[in-house]
Scaffold this motif. Structure first.
Motif, mmCIF file in Angstrom:
data_model
loop_
_atom_site.group_PDB
_atom_site.id
_atom_site.type_symbol
_atom_site.label_atom_id
_atom_site.label_comp_id
_atom_site.label_asym_id
_atom_site.label_seq_id
_atom_site.Cartn_x
_atom_site.Cartn_y
_atom_site.Cartn_z
ATOM 1 N N UNK A 1 -7.850 -3.306 -13.986
ATOM 2 C CA UNK A 1 -7.288 -3.274 -12.636
ATOM 3 C C UNK A 1 -5.835 -2.813 -12.653
ATOM 4 N N UNK A 2 -5.058 -3.245 -13.636
ATOM 5 C CA UNK A 2 -3.658 -2.829 -13.710
ATOM 6 C C UNK A 2 -3.565 -1.335 -13.987
ATOM 7 N N UNK A 3 -4.398 -0.846 -14.877
ATOM 8 C CA UNK A 3 -4.380 0.589 -15.178
ATOM 9 C C UNK A 3 -4.802 1.422 -13.972
ATOM 10 N N UNK A 4 -5.661 0.849 -13.117
ATOM 11 C CA UNK A 4 -6.083 1.546 -11.896
ATOM 12 C C UNK A 4 -5.163 1.255 -10.717
ATOM 13 N N UNK A 5 -4.076 0.479 -10.932
ATOM 14 C CA UNK A 5 -3.124 0.109 -9.870
ATOM 15 C C UNK A 5 -3.852 -0.608 -8.732
ATOM 16 N N UNK A 6 -4.698 -1.556 -9.118
ATOM 17 C CA UNK A 6 -5.508 -2.299 -8.149
ATOM 18 C C UNK A 6 -5.185 -3.786 -8.285
ATOM 19 N N UNK B 1 0.807 -3.956 -11.840
ATOM 20 C CA UNK B 1 -0.203 -3.110 -11.203
ATOM 21 C C UNK B 1 0.391 -2.213 -10.123
ATOM 22 N N UNK B 2 1.268 -2.746 -9.279
ATOM 23 C CA UNK B 2 1.786 -1.982 -8.133
ATOM 24 C C UNK B 2 3.299 -1.817 -8.139
#
Length: 376
Positions: free
Chosen positions: A238-243, A256-257
């Motif tokens: 999720x962090x790698x996908x900025x979620x 993440x963001x």
């Protein structure tokens, strides 16, 4: 002796001779080079590696672990002591675990970290974190003792004395230090002790790095890379996908963001929360609601006007016990008590109405001394 007419013609016309020689050489060249070409095609060329594959192979070899320390390894030698201290002292690495501040450092033995779990969370809540997972950590001091190696992190729990603070001036009656004792607790430092079975064995610097891998990362190239190795796989993706997932803590949301451009503090009944707002119209806007360092609600407003709300927990993290966390100090084992010998807290006498009596007000102490003018 008669000469052939063709020879006389070639001698009289050298240009014709050179032209015929060139044509003959062109005709015979394929015959000469055919065996060479056939031989070159029959031989197997050596495989070539691209620069990317070579770099990947070298990096994989560099990440391989050294063989473990044998059980019958001798005691560490003086030369190895000096090499380890020179290699590790003043290094800046990345932390893979949370270190509590002050005298409550971490201990590592056989890959197990102490304290851990609830006990570690209580120490972090009581003393605060000196180093968080993924943060850079400075190894400021290394000391090799009988059965363990001591590492001071970020200056250690206590400021060490300077060389001039050990100097004393001897007089007729007493010795006076040249500088007053300035050793005091370091509010930002901590320590790490790695223990061995009986004694500190002979080892290489690479073997010691492998032993310290559960708490310190010597191979990470950035803070983000070191932090991602400490979170669950679902959170890492999720962090790698900025979620943002419901159940994350604020540290995970920041990774993440990033920092929220806008933050709003509100109250929902008796619950206070903070809402982090990411995005600006006409793009998607995310409202991340955080209560007590935990994401409890994520609301996404799409460009077309669609609203998506997520409140179900998508990831479950370990949290300290709130009842034990509320105890900010440990009760000494021999603390005095008003109970009678053998009396339990449930059997202690209580008021008839069950309420504790209100404390008595402090006595009204009048100032003593001579009364002022007009007072008796």
């Amino acid at each position: 002796m008669e000469v052939a007419p063709s020879a006389i013609m070639l001698a009289s016309r050298p240009g014709v001779f050179m032209e015929r020689l060139r044509v003959a050489s062109i005709l015979f060249l394929p015959v000469l080079f055919f065996p060479i070409v056939v031989y070159g095609q029959s031989s197997t060329p050596a495989p070539e590696q691209s620069p990317a594959s070579v770099s990947i192979t070298e990096s994989a070899n560099s990440q391989t672990l050294d063989p473990p320390i044998p059980a019958n390894a001798p005691h560490i030698s003086r030369q190895t002591r000096l090499e380890l201290i020179r290699d590790f002292e003043t290094q800046i690495v990345y932390a893979r675990a949370a270190f509590p501040m002050g005298a409550k450092g971490l201990k590592l033995k056989d890959g197990a970290i102490t304290p851990s779990g609830q006990e570690l969370q209580q120490a972090l809540a009581l003393w605060g974190p000196a180093v968080k997972p993924g943060d850079p950590a400075h190894i400021s001091f290394v000391q090799i003792k009988d059965d363990h190696i001591h590492f001071d992190i970020n200056g250690g729990p206590v400021h060490r004395k300077k060389w001039y603070e050990h100097i004393q001036i001897a007089g007729a009656n007493a010795q006076v230090p040249l500088s007053p004792n300035q050793s005091q607790p370091n509010p930002h430092g901590t320590y790490l002790d790695i223990y061995f079975d009986k004694y500190v064995p002979e080892m290489t610097a690479r073997q010691l790095r492998d032993l310290l891998l559960p708490v310190l990362d010597f191979n990470a190239r950035s803070k983000e890379e070191a932090y991602l190795d400490t979170v669950p796989p679902k959170v890492k993706e999720a962090i790698q996908a900025h979620h943002v997932l419901v159940g994350m803590n604020t540290e995970m949301v920041l990774h993440a963001r990033g920092k929220a451009p806008r933050k709003v503090r509100e109250r929902d009944g008796e619950t206070e929360y903070e809402e982090w707002i990411y995005g600006e119209p006409p793009q998607d806007v995310d409202f991340v609601r955080i209560v007590s360092d935990e994401v409890v609600r994520v609301e996404t407003m799409k460009v077309g006007g669609q609203k998506i709300v997520r409140t179900d927990k998508e990831v479950i993290l370990e949290h300290p016990d709130k009842d034990t966390e509320a105890k900010q100090e440990d009760r000494p084992p021999n603390a005095p008590s008003l109970r009678r010998p053998g009396e339990d807290s449930e059997n202690a006498p209580k008021p008839a109405d069950g309420a504790s009596p209100a404390p008595l007000p402090p006595p009204d102490v009048q100032p003593q001394g001579n009364p002022g003018p007009g007072r008796r």
